[in-house]
Design a protein around this motif. Structure first.
Motif, PDB file in Angstrom:
ATOM      1  N   ILE A  98       0.727  -1.019   0.282  1.00 19.15           N
ATOM      2  CA  ILE A  98       0.436   0.226  -0.030  1.00 19.15           C
ATOM      3  C   ILE A  98       1.014   1.783  -0.014  1.00 19.15           C
ATOM      4  CG2 ILE A  98      -1.219   1.509   1.570  1.00 19.15           C
ATOM      5  CD1 ILE A  98      -3.113  -1.651   2.260  1.00 19.15           C
ATOM      6  N   LYS A  99       2.070   1.437   0.322  1.00 17.58           N
ATOM      7  CA  LYS A  99       3.054   2.300   0.716  1.00 17.58           C
ATOM      8  C   LYS A  99       3.277   2.504  -0.461  1.00 17.58           C
ATOM      9  CE  LYS A  99       4.899   0.869   4.758  1.00 17.58           C
ATOM     10  NZ  LYS A  99       5.757   1.667   5.720  1.00 17.58           N
ATOM     11  N   LYS A 100       3.278   1.503  -1.034  1.00 18.97           N
ATOM     12  CA  LYS A 100       4.515   1.932  -2.274  1.00 18.97           C
ATOM     13  C   LYS A 100       3.621   2.424  -3.468  1.00 18.97           C
ATOM     14  CE  LYS A 100       7.065   1.362  -5.807  1.00 18.97           C
ATOM     15  NZ  LYS A 100       6.914   1.579  -7.324  1.00 18.97           N
ATOM     16  N   ALA A 101       2.477   1.578  -3.891  1.00 26.53           N
ATOM     17  CA  ALA A 101       1.154   2.446  -4.596  1.00 26.53           C
ATOM     18  C   ALA A 101       0.893   3.705  -3.942  1.00 26.53           C
ATOM     19  CB  ALA A 101      -0.373   1.703  -3.994  1.00 26.53           C
ATOM     20  N   ILE A 102       0.647   4.412  -2.738  1.00 27.01           N
ATOM     21  CA  ILE A 102       0.671   5.881  -2.421  1.00 27.01           C
ATOM     22  C   ILE A 102       1.830   6.698  -3.518  1.00 27.01           C
ATOM     23  CG2 ILE A 102       1.004   7.950  -0.271  1.00 27.01           C
ATOM     24  CD1 ILE A 102      -0.569   5.620   1.240  1.00 27.01           C
ATOM     25  N   LEU A 103       3.034   5.631  -2.563  1.00 29.10           N
ATOM     26  CA  LEU A 103       4.521   6.965  -3.535  1.00 29.10           C
ATOM     27  C   LEU A 103       3.992   6.662  -4.950  1.00 29.10           C
ATOM     28  CD1 LEU A 103       7.830   5.774  -2.983  1.00 29.10           C
ATOM     29  CD2 LEU A 103       7.448   5.828  -5.266  1.00 29.10           C
ATOM     30  N   ASN A 104       3.229   5.927  -6.398  1.00 33.89           N
ATOM     31  CA  ASN A 104       3.059   5.475  -7.159  1.00 33.89           C
ATOM     32  C   ASN A 104       2.622   6.848  -7.549  1.00 33.89           C
ATOM     33  OD1 ASN A 104       5.274   3.814  -7.461  1.00 33.89           O
ATOM     34  ND2 ASN A 104       3.883   2.578  -8.673  1.00 33.89           N
ATOM     35  N   LEU A 105       1.679   6.853  -6.841  1.00 29.87           N
ATOM     36  CA  LEU A 105       0.518   8.122  -6.027  1.00 29.87           C
ATOM     37  C   LEU A 105       1.336   9.350  -6.215  1.00 29.87           C
ATOM     38  CD1 LEU A 105      -2.671   5.972  -5.037  1.00 29.87           C
ATOM     39  CD2 LEU A 105      -2.668   6.382  -7.088  1.00 29.87           C
ATOM     40  N   SER A 106       1.669   9.636  -5.142  1.00 31.18           N
ATOM     41  CA  SER A 106       2.185  10.489  -5.556  1.00 31.18           C
ATOM     42  C   SER A 106       2.926  11.242  -6.212  1.00 31.18           C
ATOM     43  CB  SER A 106       2.834  11.115  -4.154  1.00 31.18           C
ATOM     44  OG  SER A 106       4.354  10.156  -4.592  1.00 31.18           O
ATOM     45  N   LEU A 107       3.661  10.589  -7.113  1.00 34.04           N
ATOM     46  CA  LEU A 107       4.736  10.803  -8.340  1.00 34.04           C
ATOM     47  C   LEU A 107       3.779  11.191  -9.314  1.00 34.04           C
ATOM     48  CD1 LEU A 107       7.418   8.687  -7.811  1.00 34.04           C
ATOM     49  CD2 LEU A 107       7.395  11.068  -7.599  1.00 34.04           C
ATOM     50  N   ARG A 108       2.604  10.693  -9.413  1.00 37.21           N
ATOM     51  CA  ARG A 108       1.371  11.241 -10.663  1.00 37.21           C
ATOM     52  C   ARG A 108       0.053  12.245 -10.222  1.00 37.21           C
ATOM     53  NH1 ARG A 108      -0.257   6.645 -14.579  1.00 37.21           N
ATOM     54  NH2 ARG A 108       0.034   7.977 -15.959  1.00 37.21           N
ATOM     55  N   HIS A 109       0.327  12.490  -9.080  1.00 34.27           N
ATOM     56  CA  HIS A 109      -1.004  13.613  -8.718  1.00 34.27           C
ATOM     57  C   HIS A 109      -1.593  14.423  -9.642  1.00 34.27           C
ATOM     58  CE1 HIS A 109      -2.907  15.181  -6.023  1.00 34.27           C
ATOM     59  NE2 HIS A 109      -2.690  16.924  -5.424  1.00 34.27           N
ATOM     60  N   LYS A 110      -0.724  15.191 -10.727  1.00 29.71           N
ATOM     61  CA  LYS A 110      -1.140  16.346 -11.502  1.00 29.71           C
ATOM     62  C   LYS A 110      -1.722  14.955 -12.304  1.00 29.71           C
ATOM     63  CE  LYS A 110       0.644  19.852 -14.801  1.00 29.71           C
ATOM     64  NZ  LYS A 110       1.377  20.871 -15.338  1.00 29.71           N
ATOM     65  N   VAL A 111      -1.527  14.366 -12.748  1.00 35.69           N
ATOM     66  CA  VAL A 111      -2.476  13.112 -14.016  1.00 35.69           C
ATOM     67  C   VAL A 111      -4.063  12.556 -13.453  1.00 35.69           C
ATOM     68  CG1 VAL A 111      -1.639  11.616 -15.430  1.00 35.69           C
ATOM     69  CG2 VAL A 111      -0.024  12.207 -14.923  1.00 35.69           C
ATOM     70  N   HIS A 112      -3.428  12.479 -11.737  1.00 32.40           N
ATOM     71  CA  HIS A 112      -4.622  11.986 -10.687  1.00 32.40           C
ATOM     72  C   HIS A 112      -5.387  13.029 -11.020  1.00 32.40           C
ATOM     73  CE1 HIS A 112      -3.865   7.723 -10.112  1.00 32.40           C
ATOM     74  NE2 HIS A 112      -2.710   8.146 -10.551  1.00 32.40           N
TER      75      HIS A 112
END
Length: 428
Positions: A322-336
């Protein structure tokens, strides 16, 4: 939304055979939904009742509730698709010669795309491909609702067909192996018809401050419960995997939850449930709004929080995944953020249980973060995450597919991963 342990075993592409004695939810039941608070609607209904004699009304109701099953094998299929705005649902009806169990048994159909903002005037034909079937709570019997996506006459998905790309992502072997579950919390606002002001609010005025309305009961706190309850039962009748409902923080605002569901099934069920809600509010004389911030000021907005987990997150050691997924989501925040709904910047202000649209954050049990992890997930060391960023008008095909893509298929550079982990205080 409370964590649910397992998704429905129902397959999105099939329906259970309906009893020949099944009946639709009667129009008399729908008529009870007209809100007393809307005096203009009530006066209009009274005028119509005076203008049409009661015998005519009764005959129309009898025909609406007519069970055709004993007299014909034919059924009515309501083909439903998403219009040019990306949020409007359109539909039209077609007679099918016999009951069906699978979308592949249904014919493709066409519509005038120039009238929905999806085709130019010189080449208007758009083709509907049936994708998922639900029982029709309005007509009953063997009649069905059909969720479709749209293609050109050459077989290419049109630009507003977001289901096509989502299906591609969910068919990826790496994604399929992780069996992604989604639980979607759809918030919506009920508006008075003529003034477009929330149900139960004094016209041109405001109710008391937020506080007593969330999950509240009472004539001075709950506005639109009949619509919420009717929608709940209609979704269960249809075979939608609806798991709960509640009144929201802003008066006149409600929420229902769908899931957990796997892959494209989650979005199919949300779109079917939205269509049913549109039909119920239509009959009740109330306007449905999915605007993420329907009332400016010190009032909560409307979101579509999306709970997400993979097989690895649900197994022992899943908290690290889950923490690895959160890390990825943080790096793609603008895309989301660019894909999470129109007008979302008016809702994601850092106030009213939201994070700022410009800053990614996460936390345990915190509702003012971009991503919330529940206390139970932390305690068990496995579970799911809640993405609190999607707006109420988001496209569930886009959001679910993007979550799977960002956490399962996209890989950041080692440098970016290290910097993000340090910034978010994540050990992965």
């Amino acid at each position: 939304m409370a964590q649910i342990l397992a998704p429905s075993t129902q397959c999105q592409t099939r329906i259970t055979k309906t009893s020949p004695f099944a009946t639709p939810i009667s129009s008399k039941m729908w008529s009870s939904l007209v809100m007393k608070q809307n005096k203009k609607v009530a006066r209009s209904a009274t005028f119509r009742a005076m203008a049409i004699n009661s015998g005519t009304i009764n005959r129309v109701e009898d025909l609406l509730n007519l069970d055709i099953t004993p007299f014909t094998d034919s059924i009515i299929a309501e083909y439903i698709w998403i219009g040019g705005t990306g949020i409007d649902v359109r539909s039209k009806s077609r007679t099918i010669s016999k009951p069906v169990e699978h979308p592949s048994e249904l014919p493709k159909w066409n519509y005038d795309g120039s009238s929905t903002g999806q085709a130019p005037g010189e080449d208007t034909e758009v083709i509907l491909y049936p994708q998922a079937i639900f029982k029709d709570p309005f007509r009953g019997g063997n009649n069905i609702l059909v969720i479709c996506d749209a293609y050109t006459t050459q077989g290419e998905p049109i630009p507003t067909n977001k289901r096509y790309k989502a299906a591609q992502i969910f068919r990826n072997p790496k994604v399929e192996a992780e069996i992604p579950w989604f639980g979607i919390e759809q918030e919506y606002t009920l508006l008075q018809t003529n003034v477009k002001w929330p149900l139960g609010w004094p016209v041109g005025g405001y109710p008391g401050p937020q506080g007593p309305y969330y999950c509240g009961a009472g004539a001075d706190k709950s506005f639109g419960r009949d619509i919420s309850d009717a929608h709940y039962k209609a979704c269960l009748y249809a075979g939608i995997n609806i798991s709960g409902t509640n009144a929201e923080v802003m008066p006149g605002q409600w929420e229902y939850q769908v899931g957990p569901s796997v892959g494209t099934e989650a979005a199919d069920h949300i779109w079917a449930s939205r269509y049913i809600l549109e039909r119920i509010t239509e009959q009740a004389g109330v306007v449905l709004s999915l605007d993420p911030k329907p009332i400016e000021g010190d009032w909560n907005g409307a979101g579509c929080h999306t709970n997400y987990s993979t097989k690895s997150m649900r197994e022992d050691g899943g908290f690290e995944v889950i923490k690895k997924a959160i890390l990825n989501l943080s790096l793609r925040h603008k895309v989301h953020m660019e894909a999470y709904g129109e007008g979302n910047e008016r809702r994601l202000t850092g106030k009213h249980e939201t994070a700022s649209i410009d800053t990614f954050s996460w936390g345990i049990g915190k509702r003012g973060c971009s991503i919330r992890v529940g206390r139970e997930t932390e305690k068990n060391g496995k579970g799911y995450l809640e993405d609190r960023r999607p707006a109420s008008n988001m496209d569930p095909y886009v959001v679910t597919a993007l979550l799977a893509e960002s956490t399962l298929l996209w890989e950041p550079t080692l440098e970016a991963e290290a910097l993000a982990a340090q910034k978010l205080a994540l050990k992965v």
